[in-house]
Motif scaffolding. Structure first.
Motif, mmCIF file in Angstrom:
data_model
loop_
_atom_site.group_PDB
_atom_site.id
_atom_site.type_symbol
_atom_site.label_atom_id
_atom_site.label_comp_id
_atom_site.label_asym_id
_atom_site.label_seq_id
_atom_site.Cartn_x
_atom_site.Cartn_y
_atom_site.Cartn_z
ATOM 1 N N MET A 56 3.251 0.587 -8.014
ATOM 2 C CA MET A 56 3.992 -0.139 -9.045
ATOM 3 C C MET A 56 3.289 0.037 -10.388
ATOM 4 S SD MET A 56 5.511 -3.958 -8.947
ATOM 5 C CE MET A 56 6.891 -4.412 -9.985
ATOM 6 N N LEU A 99 -2.762 6.356 -3.890
ATOM 7 C CA LEU A 99 -2.490 5.890 -2.527
ATOM 8 C C LEU A 99 -1.403 6.716 -1.853
ATOM 9 C CD1 LEU A 99 -2.613 2.017 -2.940
ATOM 10 C CD2 LEU A 99 -4.258 3.515 -1.808
ATOM 11 N N GLY A 129 -7.811 1.144 -4.985
ATOM 12 C CA GLY A 129 -6.816 1.028 -3.915
ATOM 13 C C GLY A 129 -7.219 1.855 -2.701
ATOM 14 N N ARG A 169 -3.621 5.430 -10.709
ATOM 15 C CA ARG A 169 -4.084 4.443 -9.747
ATOM 16 C C ARG A 169 -3.025 4.238 -8.668
ATOM 17 N NH1 ARG A 169 -5.175 -1.241 -12.440
ATOM 18 N NH2 ARG A 169 -2.921 -1.216 -12.605
ATOM 19 N N ALA A 170 -1.752 4.232 -9.080
ATOM 20 C CA ALA A 170 -0.683 4.017 -8.105
ATOM 21 C C ALA A 170 -0.519 5.240 -7.197
ATOM 22 C CB ALA A 170 0.625 3.716 -8.831
ATOM 23 N N ALA A 200 0.833 -1.200 0.000
ATOM 24 C CA ALA A 200 0.000 0.000 0.000
ATOM 25 C C ALA A 200 0.869 1.252 0.000
ATOM 26 C CB ALA A 200 -0.926 -0.005 1.211
ATOM 27 N N LEU A 230 -2.484 -6.973 -6.538
ATOM 28 C CA LEU A 230 -1.536 -7.249 -5.455
ATOM 29 C C LEU A 230 -0.657 -6.042 -5.193
ATOM 30 C CD1 LEU A 230 -0.432 -10.878 -6.347
ATOM 31 C CD2 LEU A 230 -1.808 -10.158 -4.394
ATOM 32 N N ALA A 231 -0.189 -5.388 -6.271
ATOM 33 C CA ALA A 231 0.724 -4.261 -6.112
ATOM 34 C C ALA A 231 0.046 -3.088 -5.415
ATOM 35 C CB ALA A 231 1.255 -3.828 -7.470
ATOM 36 N N LEU A 232 -1.296 -3.032 -5.510
ATOM 37 C CA LEU A 232 -2.007 -1.965 -4.807
ATOM 38 C C LEU A 232 -2.239 -2.309 -3.342
ATOM 39 C CD1 LEU A 232 -4.724 -0.795 -7.325
ATOM 40 C CD2 LEU A 232 -2.819 0.533 -6.437
ATOM 41 N N GLY A 233 -1.824 -3.507 -2.959
ATOM 42 C CA GLY A 233 -2.000 -3.893 -1.569
ATOM 43 C C GLY A 233 -3.275 -4.670 -1.311
ATOM 44 N N ALA A 234 -3.895 -5.198 -2.374
ATOM 45 C CA ALA A 234 -5.057 -6.060 -2.156
ATOM 46 C C ALA A 234 -4.554 -7.440 -1.749
ATOM 47 C CB ALA A 234 -5.884 -6.153 -3.429
#
Ligand SMILES: Nc1ncnc2c1ncn2[C@@H]1O[C@H](COP(=O)(O)OP(=O)(O)OP(=O)(O)O)[C@@H](O)[C@H]1O
Ligand SMILES: [Mg+2]
Lengths: 260, 430
Positions: A97, A173, A116, A169-170, A93, B319-323
């Motif tokens: 990436m 967060l 996210g 999107r990245a 989080a 996954l990369a977003l932290g899910a």
């Protein structure tokens, strides 16, 4: 510019890797990687295909965890905290990436940016969420193109727009670090130029680590460059120094082979 | 001679050969398709021509006098509230006599021509309308359903010259019917009974409602069991399970399960569900459970393929977003795979709809005249009903069997089209 960079150099590096070894099953992909990524700077990783650049990126946000048979040794710290001691979900989080191929979710443009934020509960109200989505799209330089069509499917965007959506999107967060794995390799020169401008823009607030196969791109966007070869770090230093005055023969051969 | 000339000639020769081969293979393909279409056409033509007679039937319209004599009442009195079937039959016999003149054997004639069902219908009609309108002495023009003998005679234009025909109609009875026909008293109707009634001993009141409901319940149970089980099996195997010897074994077992003959599942159902768990025999519940076992591998395999076809980039993006992995699967992968999963499920259900053998094993093959109102009541299923009717000696039943096949084909075509439409929309949006 130069003096400013020198000042930043004083601050402790964002990411420090020491003695990183990575194995895919029996096969070793990284050997004793030692490397520092300075705070709020752009660092590029270059090197021939298969030398382990993507593998190293995945070590930082622990995306290697989900690859069966992949084993990571050594220490990687972010702001002094070892990534292996953190919760993988919380770690990811904090790290954005961006992948080689644009990979938006098969949902609306709005949902892509909001996802996210939603799963981490970072927006309490619809208004707050709207604000985050708009701000992220604006930072990714996409706001003007999509502001009228936020509910259209993300797949209706062009490849370059999709890639900028993935960046939006990245950064929705507010990550401390953004990892980019060849973000421009499937884009045309104009879209590439836009993303490069965006990277320059983002580096004021974010630490960026970018993998690229284009020497020109590395030279244009990055402050520091790291050269990988066969799973080892051969050379790292200021971008201008690495490109104009490489210390190692291998670096020079790679750079000239590519450019010349 | 230059090298390029030689090579050109060689290329030319090869090209001709290749073109000939191409024409030949195209011809093979066309012949194969023509043959396949021809067979399909023959199949449909034969089913439809055999089914058509089941969709209509005849009634004889007779003038009925509500004679006081039958009800032991007086002219002008209202009809009694309760009417016996015997009285209804007498009324009908009188009506026949009225039409054809005084006949000695009018009861025999009624029995020979008119369906037993008609007396019941008349009784119910008169009871319903008794207080409203009719009084003793009134005359009404009412249609009566012919029985299979009468029906058959009309269909063959009463042309049988044998002493007594296959259905037991005598020469005189046939003549009586042909007189009624000539006077225009026999009319043709659409056979709604076929859709509103269940199986019956007499062909004119036999329908597929019971079988349809039986199939519906069985499929519902099969869906409720097989869909969640299959889906979660597929999700686990595809997304979460480690790739090791055990999961490989499970995989192989599932693929093999798809190849097991369906009757084996029937035997399993008989041994476990009926003999061990003592679930009700002939019930769609058990039928559905057996069909669920049968469709499970289809659903698992289709779902796994649909999940595997989801672009891997979506997973890494999540996954990369932290899910978490579960979030990635349920928020992104599953919605993308859903059209493919549903397509597979519908195809599995369509297979289950046509399946007969396992249902025979668990006793869904009885004569059941009552439409099942719950999955626990005894029932047949559509294909089983087709099977039962198909070897009935009465041609009226075999045409109903063909009609039931048509109905089943309609359902299958609808289900498969739905699957195709889903897949198309998936391809367009994906
Ligand atoms: N999932 C995996 N399973 C097994 N081996 C892998 C896997 N991913 C990478 N490797 C191996 O690890 C080595 C480094 O791969 P990596 O993808 O990190 O290279 P790269 O520098 O990113 O190359 P490219 O520039 O082509 O993207 C390669 O030899 C590759 O074959
Ligand atoms: Mg790579």
């Amino acid at each position: 510019m130069k003096t400013q960079q020198n000042k930043k150099e004083q601050i402790a590096p964002k990411v420090v890797a020491r003695g990183v070894n990575v194995y895919y099953g029996e096969k070793q992909a990284l050997f004793q990687v030692k490397l520092e990524v300075p705070h709020r700077r752009v660092t590029s990783l270059i090197g021939p295909s298969g030398c382990g650049k993507s593998t190293f990126l995945r070590c930082i946000n622990r995306m290697n965890d989900v690859i069966a048979g992949c084993r990571v040794e050594g220490s990687i710290t972010i702001d002094g905290l070892d990534v292996s001691s953190l919760d993988a979900v919380a770690l990811r989080a904090r790290i954005g990436m961006v992948f080689q191929k644009p990979n938006p979710f098969p949902k609306s443009i709005y949902e892509n940016v909001a996802y996210g934020v939603r799963i981490h509960g970072l927006a309490d109200t619809k208004d707050e969420m709207d604000a985050i989505v708009r701000r992220s799209l604006a930072r990714a330089g996409l706001a003007r193109e999509v502001s009228e069509r936020l509910n259209d499917p993300a797949y209706s965007l062009s490849g370059g727009q999709q890639q900028r959506l993935c960046i939006a999107r990245a950064i929705a967060l507010q990550p401390e670090l953004i990892l980019m794995d060849e973000p421009c390799s499937s884009l045309d020169p104009i879209a590439t130029a836009r993303i490069e401008n965006l990277i320059a823009e983002l580096s004021r607030n974010y630490t960026i680590l970018i993998v690229t196969h284009s020497m020109q791109q590395a030279a244009r966007v990055s402050h520091r460059t790291v050269f990988f070869h066969l799973g080892r770090v051969i050379e790292s230093g200021e971008t201008t120094q690495v490109f104009t005055n490489p210390k190692r023969k291998q670096t020079e051969r790679y750079i000239t082979g590519r450019i010349g | 001679m230059k090298y390029s000339d030689i090579s050109n000639r060689r290329v030319d020769q090869r090209l001709k050969r290749r073109q000939r081969a191409e024409r030949r293979y195209r011809l093979y393909g066309q012949v194969a398709i023509t043959l396949a279409l021809l067979f399909l056409l023959m199949f449909f033509a034969s089913i439809i021509t055999r089914a058509v007679p089941a969709f209509y039937y005849h009634r004889v319209n007779l003038t009925l006098e509500l004679s006081p004599k039958v009800f032991a009442g007086r002219q002008g009195e209202p009809l009694p509230r309760k009417i016996t079937e015997r009285q209804a039959k007498s009324l009908m016999e009188d009506a026949i006599a009225l039409e054809l003149g005084a006949l000695a054997q009018r009861e025999r004639l009624r029995r020979a021509l008119i369906a037993p069902l008609a007396a019941l219908e008349l009784k119910q009609l008169l009871e319903k309308e008794a207080e409203v309108r009719h009084r003793l002495g009134d005359r009404l023009l009412l249609p009566f359903v012919l029985n299979s003998a009468g029906e058959n005679c009309i269909r063959n234009a009463c042309a049988n010259s044998a002493e007594v025909d296959d259905f037991g109609l005598s020469e005189g009875q046939r003549q009586a019917l042909s007189i009624l026909h000539k006077r225009g008293l026999i009319t043709r109707h659409f056979n709604l009974v076929f859709f509103t009634h269940s199986d019956s001993r007499s062909s004119e009141s036999a329908g597929i409602l019971g079988a349809l409901l039986g199939s519906f319940w069985a499929l519902l149970i099969a869906f409720l069991l097989a869909f969640p089980l299959g889906l979660f099996t597929a999700i686990h195997l595809q997304e979460f399970a480690p790739r090791n010897r055990l999961t490989y074994l499970i995989e192989v077992a599932i693929y093999n399960l798809a190849a097991v003959p369906s009757i084996v599942f029937g035997l399993l159902g008989l041994a476990i569900f009926l003999n061990w768990w003592h679930l009700p025999r002939s019930a769609p519940l058990v039928g559905g459970m057996v069909l669920a076992l049968m469709t499970l591998p289809t659903i698992v395999v289709a779902s796994r393929n649909a999940l595997a076809a989801v672009a891997g980039g979506i997973r890494s993006a999540g996954l990369a977003l932290g899910a978490s992995r579960v979030q990635v699967v349920f928020h992104h992968v599953l919605p993308s795979a859903m059209p493919g999963i549903l397509t597979g499920t519908i195809i599995g259900m369509a297979q289950a709809l046509g399946e007969t053998a396992p249902l025979l094993m668990i006793g869904m093959v009885a004569f059941i005249a009552q439409a099942p109102l719950s999955p626990l009541e005894p029932a047949t299923a559509l294909p089983v009903q087709i099977f039962i009717w198909a070897d009935h000696p009465d041609p009226a039943f075999s045409s109903r069997s063909a009609a039931a096949i048509l109905v089943m084909l309609v359902f299958l075509i609808v289900m498969n089209s739905l699957a195709v439409i889903l897949r198309r929309s998936f391809e367009r949006s994906g």
